[in-house]
Structures are given as C-alpha cells and as structure tokens.
Design a protein around this motif. Structure first.
Motif, PDB file in Angstrom:
ATOM      1  N   ARG A  83       0.826  -1.202   0.000  1.00 33.34           N
ATOM      2  CA  ARG A  83       0.000   0.000   0.000  1.00 33.34           C
ATOM      3  C   ARG A  83       0.864   1.257   0.000  1.00 33.34           C
ATOM      4  NH1 ARG A  83      -3.618  -1.110   5.162  1.00 33.34           N
ATOM      5  NH2 ARG A  83      -4.515   0.922   4.650  1.00 33.34           N
ATOM      6  N   MET A  84       2.069   1.153   0.509  1.00 33.42           N
ATOM      7  CA  MET A  84       2.991   2.287   0.495  1.00 33.42           C
ATOM      8  C   MET A  84       4.325   1.830  -0.074  1.00 33.42           C
ATOM      9  SD  MET A  84       4.315   2.709   4.446  1.00 33.42           S
ATOM     10  CE  MET A  84       2.713   2.514   5.212  1.00 33.42           C
ATOM     11  N   HIS A  85       4.983   2.743  -0.776  1.00 29.36           N
ATOM     12  CA  HIS A  85       6.326   2.449  -1.270  1.00 29.36           C
ATOM     13  C   HIS A  85       7.307   2.566  -0.116  1.00 29.36           C
ATOM     14  CE1 HIS A  85      10.077   2.946  -3.616  1.00 29.36           C
ATOM     15  NE2 HIS A  85       9.440   2.189  -4.509  1.00 29.36           N
ATOM     16  N   TRP A  86       8.307   1.692  -0.096  1.00 31.18           N
ATOM     17  CA  TRP A  86       9.244   1.686   1.027  1.00 31.18           C
ATOM     18  C   TRP A  86       9.996   2.998   1.195  1.00 31.18           C
ATOM     19  CZ3 TRP A  86      13.557   2.378  -1.831  1.00 31.18           C
ATOM     20  CH2 TRP A  86      13.656   1.720  -3.074  1.00 31.18           C
ATOM     21  N   SER A  87      10.127   3.766   0.115  1.00 33.50           N
ATOM     22  CA  SER A  87      10.823   5.051   0.236  1.00 33.50           C
ATOM     23  C   SER A  87      10.028   6.060   1.056  1.00 33.50           C
ATOM     24  CB  SER A  87      11.112   5.626  -1.154  1.00 33.50           C
ATOM     25  OG  SER A  87       9.899   5.905  -1.840  1.00 33.50           O
ATOM     26  N   GLN A  88       8.730   5.798   1.272  1.00 34.11           N
ATOM     27  CA  GLN A  88       7.920   6.671   2.113  1.00 34.11           C
ATOM     28  C   GLN A  88       8.348   6.566   3.581  1.00 34.11           C
ATOM     29  OE1 GLN A  88       5.058   8.589   1.328  1.00 34.11           O
ATOM     30  NE2 GLN A  88       4.937   8.133  -0.846  1.00 34.11           N
ATOM     31  N   VAL A  89       8.999   5.467   3.948  1.00 38.78           N
ATOM     32  CA  VAL A  89       9.294   5.173   5.350  1.00 38.78           C
ATOM     33  C   VAL A  89      10.667   5.680   5.761  1.00 38.78           C
ATOM     34  CG1 VAL A  89       9.465   3.328   7.070  1.00 38.78           C
ATOM     35  CG2 VAL A  89       7.797   3.159   5.206  1.00 38.78           C
ATOM     36  N   ILE A 105       2.611   2.825  10.745  1.00 36.68           N
ATOM     37  CA  ILE A 105       1.245   2.898  11.276  1.00 36.68           C
ATOM     38  C   ILE A 105       0.692   4.306  11.103  1.00 36.68           C
ATOM     39  CG2 ILE A 105      -0.136   2.789  13.391  1.00 36.68           C
ATOM     40  CD1 ILE A 105       1.746   0.495  14.313  1.00 36.68           C
ATOM     41  N   SER A 106       1.524   5.292  11.382  1.00 31.80           N
ATOM     42  CA  SER A 106       1.105   6.682  11.214  1.00 31.80           C
ATOM     43  C   SER A 106       0.784   6.990   9.754  1.00 31.80           C
ATOM     44  CB  SER A 106       2.207   7.614  11.724  1.00 31.80           C
ATOM     45  OG  SER A 106       1.880   8.960  11.479  1.00 31.80           O
ATOM     46  N   ILE A 107       1.628   6.510   8.839  1.00 30.67           N
ATOM     47  CA  ILE A 107       1.399   6.763   7.410  1.00 30.67           C
ATOM     48  C   ILE A 107       0.102   6.114   6.945  1.00 30.67           C
ATOM     49  CG2 ILE A 107       2.254   6.231   5.104  1.00 30.67           C
ATOM     50  CD1 ILE A 107       5.078   6.635   6.152  1.00 30.67           C
ATOM     51  N   LEU A 108      -0.126   4.851   7.339  1.00 33.29           N
ATOM     52  CA  LEU A 108      -1.320   4.136   6.897  1.00 33.29           C
ATOM     53  C   LEU A 108      -2.594   4.777   7.439  1.00 33.29           C
ATOM     54  CD1 LEU A 108      -0.210   0.390   7.130  1.00 33.29           C
ATOM     55  CD2 LEU A 108      -0.632   1.730   5.068  1.00 33.29           C
ATOM     56  N   ASP A 137      -2.103  -3.707  14.631  1.00 32.29           N
ATOM     57  CA  ASP A 137      -1.367  -2.756  13.784  1.00 32.29           C
ATOM     58  C   ASP A 137       0.046  -3.248  13.499  1.00 32.29           C
ATOM     59  OD1 ASP A 137      -3.534  -1.054  13.684  1.00 32.29           O
ATOM     60  OD2 ASP A 137      -2.818   0.252  15.303  1.00 32.29           O
ATOM     61  N   THR A 138       0.685  -3.816  14.515  1.00 33.36           N
ATOM     62  CA  THR A 138       2.054  -4.316  14.345  1.00 33.36           C
ATOM     63  C   THR A 138       2.100  -5.454  13.341  1.00 33.36           C
ATOM     64  OG1 THR A 138       2.636  -3.671  16.607  1.00 33.36           O
ATOM     65  CG2 THR A 138       4.050  -5.297  15.531  1.00 33.36           C
ATOM     66  N   VAL A 139       1.137  -6.363  13.434  1.00 35.84           N
ATOM     67  CA  VAL A 139       1.091  -7.477  12.480  1.00 35.84           C
ATOM     68  C   VAL A 139       0.825  -6.960  11.068  1.00 35.84           C
ATOM     69  CG1 VAL A 139      -0.207  -9.532  11.791  1.00 35.84           C
ATOM     70  CG2 VAL A 139       0.425  -9.209  14.189  1.00 35.84           C
ATOM     71  N   VAL A 140      -0.068  -5.998  10.937  1.00 36.98           N
ATOM     72  CA  VAL A 140      -0.423  -5.465   9.616  1.00 36.98           C
ATOM     73  C   VAL A 140       0.793  -4.826   8.938  1.00 36.98           C
ATOM     74  CG1 VAL A 140      -1.726  -3.646   8.440  1.00 36.98           C
ATOM     75  CG2 VAL A 140      -2.883  -5.180  10.035  1.00 36.98           C
ATOM     76  N   VAL A 141       1.567  -4.017   9.676  1.00 31.33           N
ATOM     77  CA  VAL A 141       2.722  -3.375   9.032  1.00 31.33           C
ATOM     78  C   VAL A 141       3.826  -4.384   8.735  1.00 31.33           C
ATOM     79  CG1 VAL A 141       2.246  -1.085   9.964  1.00 31.33           C
ATOM     80  CG2 VAL A 141       3.707  -2.649  11.259  1.00 31.33           C
ATOM     81  N   ASN A 142       3.913  -5.447   9.512  1.00 34.50           N
ATOM     82  CA  ASN A 142       4.874  -6.511   9.175  1.00 34.50           C
ATOM     83  C   ASN A 142       4.446  -7.249   7.912  1.00 34.50           C
ATOM     84  OD1 ASN A 142       7.217  -7.321  11.270  1.00 34.50           O
ATOM     85  ND2 ASN A 142       5.571  -6.275  12.366  1.00 34.50           N
TER      86      ASN A 142
END
Length: 731
Positions: A271-277, A658-661, A423-428
């Motif tokens: 859902r997000m590109h890794w460069s966003q992080v 989590i904040s970005i999503l 949330d932790t599982v979702v971002v993993n």
C-alpha cells in the motif's frame, strides 16, 4: 523502296497488336488476383460479369503475315488498311466454377446481360489479334457493374451476445473517451483497452445483466481484503444490482476492473512504497503487469484464488495472516487469565557456591499455556524456560525485560493491547510485500540468507528449511541504523583489511586526531593522505582487526556488510544494536563453511579449513553462484513452535508506517520519495602537526566503495524531478 516501307509498316503494326493483347490479358489476370473482396455483394457483382475465354494465341510466324500492298508512303493520300492476322481457334474451355480470383477485369466487348451471382461461363470464341478489341472492351466493366445496384457493406459478424451488445457499445464509448477517469494509471488503462477491444468490448463481469462466476470470485476477494492486512475501502465494489441500464452496467464493469487492478498492485507491492518510510531501505521493484492480471483472473477456474495469488507466497507471511485472524477474534480456543499473586523470579546458579532458585506457583501451568510453552505443560515450577518466555513477552510489550512475573506483566498478559498488536502485524505483512517473491536462487535449492534486525538473528535457508542460524549485532538506532535491503553475496574475504567508512573517519577519527595526533598509530590504524588533500584510514588484517577474520561481501550503496568481530562479549546481550550499520556475526567460521558448501558442495569446506586460512594476507573466496541476502525488519513473526512473537520497534519503523497508513493519503503512498544518494566523496582535511602518514601523501586515492568492494562506485538512480533530497546516508 515503297514495297519495303509497306512491308515494314505492316510488320510493326502486327507486333504492336500482339504485344497489346498480351499485356491486356496479363494485366487483367494479375489485377483480378490482387484485388481485395470486401463483401459478399461485391463478389456477386463481379461474378455476374462473364469471363472471357483464354485467347491461346501462338506466337506469330512469317506465314501469318501478309504484305499490305495498299500501303502508301507518308505523303500518300490513301488510308492504310490492315489485314487481320489469322489465329488458331482456342479449344472450348471446360466448365469451371467462378471464383473471385478467376474473374477477369477486362471482359470481352460482347458482354451479355448481368445475371445472378451464379452464372454460366461464356463459351469460348476464337480470339482475334485485332488490336481494336482491347480498347473496345474497357468500357464494358462499368456498364456491367451498373446493371446490378451496389449493396451496402456487410458488417463483420460480432461475437457479442445480443443481450450484451448495448453494454459493449457503452464500454467502447467510455474507453474511447479521453475524459474517462476509471483508471488512474496509463498502463492499466491501456491493458483494459486491449483486453476489451479483443473481445469486441463485451463485458466480462456480467452476462445478460447477471454476475459471472469470475465477477463473484473477484468481489469476494475484494470484500475480504482485510484478512490480508489491506483496507477493503480502497477497492470499492460497484452495485451491480442497481445497474439496470447499459450505461450503468458499463460503468460498473470498468469500476470493478479498476478495483481488481488496485488490489493486485497493492497486494503484490504494498500500500505504500518503502521510500515513504526511510532513506535506508532498498528493495527490488516487482510491479504487476495489468494485462497479465486481467487475463489470469478472468480465465482462471477460481478468480478469487487467482487474485489472492498476488499476495506474498512466503510461509512467514501466511502465518502472520492466520495470527491476524486470531487477534481480531476469529480464532478458536479459550481465553487464559493469569490471576494476581506474588512476583515470581528465577535465579540462575552461580558456580558451585549457589544453586539455581526455582519457585513453585499454581499459576505457572496457565502461564505456560498463555506463553505457548508446550514442554512440561503441567509443571508448576517457574524455571529458566518460563522466565525466558516472560522476558521475551516483556520485551515485545515494551516492558522492562527482567524475566520476573510482576503485576505490570500480569496485567499486560491479561489485557494485551490488541489494537496495537493488530497494527504491528499489519505493518509486518506490509513489509513482506516489499521483499522479492523468490527470496532464494533456484539453482542452489532456493538458498538464501535472511537477517531479522529486531530479533538480532541470521538464518541460512535452503529447500524451504533452516540450515543454520546465529546471533548478530546490528546498527545503533538513528544515523547508524542497519539498512533494509536485498542484495547478492558474491564472495567472502578471509583476513580482511578494514577500510574505515567515511562517516567514522570524518565523524570520529579526525576529531580525535585534533586532540591526540598519535591516537590512530596507537590503535594500529594506517592514515593515508591523497593528493587532493583527502584522507583514508585503514586497519591491516590481523587478530585485532575490527572486522575480525572474515568479511561477507554483498556490494550495496549503503556500504554495509557482515563480518566477524573481536568483541565477542556483545553477543551475550539481549539487545544487540551496537554497530555503525554493519552486521557482526557470532560464528563466522561456521557461517563461511555453510555458504561455501552451498555454492561449492564438492569442495567440502569445514570451519577448521576456514580457520586454517587465517593469516596476514587477504584471501577472496568467490561464489560461482551468488547467494541472495535479505535484510528484514520483523517485529512480529511466528516462531518454530507456532507462537506469535513480538519484538521491540528498535528503529521506529512500525510507528512510522502505522502513522502513514492511518494518515489516509490513499494511492499517494505508492509514490516514490526521493532521497539523497550515499556520498563517497573525500573532502580535503587539515590535520594537526605530528600526525604520521603511511604514504607521505602520494596516493591517488580510491573512493571508499572501490576500496571496500573493488570496481567503481554504483551509479545512483536519478532522483524524481521536483523532490528535494532528504539526507545523505553513508556508513
């Protein structure tokens, strides 16, 4: 003289007549074969024109030519009269079926009246060599064509069922309109145009207004997107029940196709590109092919399964998906409550003077069940195994990891923050989408290395099984965080030279030189000054080398690698984020022998053989086939016992994601954010007096990447236009 002229003029006219006849017949036949037949009506018109019989005229001979005695010289008053050339009668042609390619374009002058499409062929008459026949025949073709009124062109047969034709027409209109907003991406719009155009724009999700099996499968998958950690709201499903007109059905058709593209794209790449992080993440891109997606899903026996296949296939991802369902209350099994009571502490033995202290408590069996300890499930002793499980739970719950079952720990066990865990599982799960679909290399039994930063462990995998594992030390949080990447390990260096990274040279060592000009010499480091005024610091191979005895090389723009270390005591610590970004390996000789035996199985490397190479000179052991190295950040994973484990968010990656999503920026999250590329420059430096140089300032000076990995520095990808670089990352 006149006779010669007359004879010659007559002979010339005969030759001209024969040539004209030959050219007329040849050109007519060739034109008839090449002419395209565009409709049945046109064939019927041409079939009605009688076909002239072949002339079969033999070449003229001297006996065929009569002298024209009446011919006069040029100034004579009389007209020239030509005697026709005799020709043998052509044999009667057999009756043949008229075909378009057989119809002559220049029929005989005596064309009969037009008939129907099926006509009797005209009977053959002796062909005459008179040249007047050819020009007379020319107007006959349009005359015959005019006899039969021209029919309207027949439309090519459509494969679209009559009930779906109005919807197909509307789909064609929408896709042909430049104002259509169904598809955000050009490649997806192009794929839709190609797909629907190939099927005459017939709908694929409905037939006669009813949903197809493929549509039901796609809709079911989109509505269940949350089970894969995705947001169903990002993939809206149109209301086909309310679509009762061709316009509405065409609109719903294309909206479902667009949602299918969105799901496949985000299921595969995130859902997000890794460069966003962060700037210190670099994984290979693996975008979908929209044409492949729509073809695969619409032709599959089960469209839902086909669309689901774009989610990560790895076992660890699927295990997280199952745990996500449990956390959301969809799992089975009773809820285990740990009652309040005195704090429980395990004290290990201290030599022979003090034995270990193990307390008993009736709550321990419930505690074992809660923490997933299956061994000695009914044992009520708070032993080392239970204490270690409690410590890991505390670490993941961001409690002080003491291993003591105290009141805050009991409260956290009974009232876990389910929302935060979800949330932790979702971002993993999201980070698994960034990784390559094939982590290993097929020619080596799908072998690969995977390192988990928050767990401080490294594993070597082959044939889907763990081959070997060890503890690692990773980078400190902040500027020295270990980057997330996928690269290939190409060789191992025994007895490596430590080329000190620029970040350490200019951030630590040069300031130290200002305080003590002899500090580097006392540390056993070599200082070289290049002609441009820049400096390079290195440490020769040896037992005290900062890289230890072995370096594992997978060239990358972050200038990090894995290596041995003389500081073995750090591996005993639970939190091991102490390095400047590189990864220190606890048992490098074993690690080297495992990798060498995978790439060169016939060489039979052992840890002892590797250690026998230790010395003062660098030895490079190159892999015939490079092994992929995957540096990951798994704060939630399922262990070998099937238990969901949580680890501390040491670099704050979870919090950022989590904040970005939850920020709700939608598809903008898929955009690439430009970051500054690592710098390998060597700024000129003024050093204090008393500093000893190893080269007297005569080195031409390779940059750090070249010293470390050999060859030239990697070419950085161009930054997207209009983005400001965020920061420079060097190691």
């Amino acid at each position: 003289m006149r006779d010669c002229l007359n004879h010659r003029a007559g002979f010339d006219r005969v030759l001209a007549a024969v040539a004209a006849t030959f050219l007329t017949v040849s050109a007519g036949s060739a034109l008839a074969q090449d002419q395209a037949r565009s409709s049945a009506a046109e064939l019927a018109i041409e079939a009605a024109i009688p076909r002239p019989e072949p002339a079969n005229v033999p070449p003229p001979t001297a006996s065929d030519i009569k002298l024209d005695t009446t011919a006069t010289v040029q100034d004579g008053p009389k007209d020239v009269v030509k005697e026709p050339v005799k020709a043998e009668a052509a044999p009667a042609a057999e009756k043949v079926e008229t075909k378009p390619a057989d119809i002559a374009t220049t029929p005989a002058a005596d064309t009969p009246k037009s008939e129907t499409a099926t006509t009797e062929p005209a009977k053959s008459e002796p062909a005459k060599a008179d040249t007047a026949a050819a020009p007379t025949a020319a107007p006959a073709a349009p005359a015959a064509a005019a006899a039969t009124p021209a029919a309207e062109p027949v439309k090519a047969a459509s494969n679209v069922p009559a009930a779906d034709q109005p919807v197909a027409d509307k789909i064609k209109d929408i896709l042909g309109s430049k104002t259509s907003r169904h598809f955000d991406r050009k490649n997806e719009r192009a794929a839709a145009e190609k797909f629907y155009g190939a099927r005459d724009f017939a709908p694929v999700w409905t037939q006669a207004g009813s949903l197809t099996a493929a549509a039901k499968g796609v809709i079911a998958r989109l509505k269940d997107a949350a089970s894969d950690g995705l947001n169903p709201a990002d993939y809206p499903v149109p209301d086909f029940g309310a679509a009762t007109t061709p316009d509405a059905l065409a609109d719903a058709e294309l909206k479902l196709t667009a949602s299918m593209f969105d799901y496949a794209r985000q299921a595969q790449s995130g859902r997000m590109h890794w460069s966003q992080v962060s700037a210190d993440i670099l994984y290979p891109e693996h975008p979908i092919d929209p044409s492949e997606v729509i073809t695969k899903v619409t032709t599959a026996a089960d469209a839902s399964v086909a669309l689901d296949s774009y989610n990560p296939p790895q076992k660890l991802y699927k295990e997280l998906k199952a745990q996500l369902a449990k956390l959301r209350g969809q799992g089975d099994g009773p809820v285990i409550e740990i009652t309040d009571g005195p704090a429980l502490k395990y004290t290990p033995a201290k030599g022979k003077k003090q034995a270990e202290i193990v307390v008993q408590d009736p709550r321990v069996p419930q505690l074992r069940a809660k923490l997933g300890i299956t061994e000695n499930a009914s044992d009520d002793h708070y032993d080392a195994t239970v204490a270690e499980a409690v410590r890991k739970f505390q670490d993941g719950a961001e409690l002080k990891a003491t291993g003591v079952l105290d009141a805050p720990t009991v409260k956290a066990l009974n009232s876990p923050k389910r929302d935060k865990q979800i949330d932790t599982v979702v971002v993993n799960m999201e980070r698994w989408r960034w990784l390559p679909r094939d982590l290993g290399v097929p020619s080596l039994g799908d072998a690969y290395v995977i390192l988990n930063i928050p767990d401080y462990t490294l594993k070597v995998m082959q044939h889907g099984q763990q081959v070997w594992t060890t503890r690692v030390v990773t980078g400190k949080p902040g500027q020295h965080a270990t980057p997330l990447l996928t690269e290939t390990m190409k060789y191992i260096t025994v007895n490596p030279t430590w080329n000190v990274p620029p970040s350490i040279v200019y951030g630590e060592y040069l300031p130290a030189l200002q305080q003590d000009p002899t500090v580097l010499q006392r540390m056993g480091l070599r200082l070289e000054q290049n002609r441009d005024g820049s400096v390079h610091i290195s440490q020769p191979p040896g037992e005290a080398n900062a890289l230890g005895r072995i370096r594992f090389n997978f060239p990358n723009k972050f200038l990090v690698y894995q290596h041995d270390t003389p500081d073995k005591h750090l591996f005993a610590k639970e939190d091991r984020a102490f390095s400047h970004g590189c990864m220190r390996v606890q048992n490098p000789d074993q690690y080297a022998s495992v990798l060498l035996n995978i790439t060169m199985p016939n060489e039979h490397y052992t840890p002892e053989r590797v250690r026998s190479m230790y010395g003062s000179g660098e030895i490079d052991l190159k892999f015939p086939t490079p092994i992929p190295v995957n540096i990951t950040y798994q704060t939630a994973f399922v262990d070998d016992g099937g238990k969901l484990q949580f680890r501390k968010d040491v670099y704050g990656r979870d919090a950022t994601m989590i904040s970005i999503l939850k920020n709700g920026r939608g598809k903008d999250l898929e955009n690439v954010v430009a970051h500054s590329q690592p710098s390998y420059s060597r700024p000129a430096t003024t050093l204090p007096s008393g500093v000893t140089f190893a080269n007297n300032g005569g080195s031409s000076g390779l940059n750090f990447f070249e010293r470390l990995f050999g060859g030239g520095a990697p070419t950085p990808p161009p930054a997207p236009v209009g983005r400001r670089p965020q920061r420079v990352f060097t190691r």
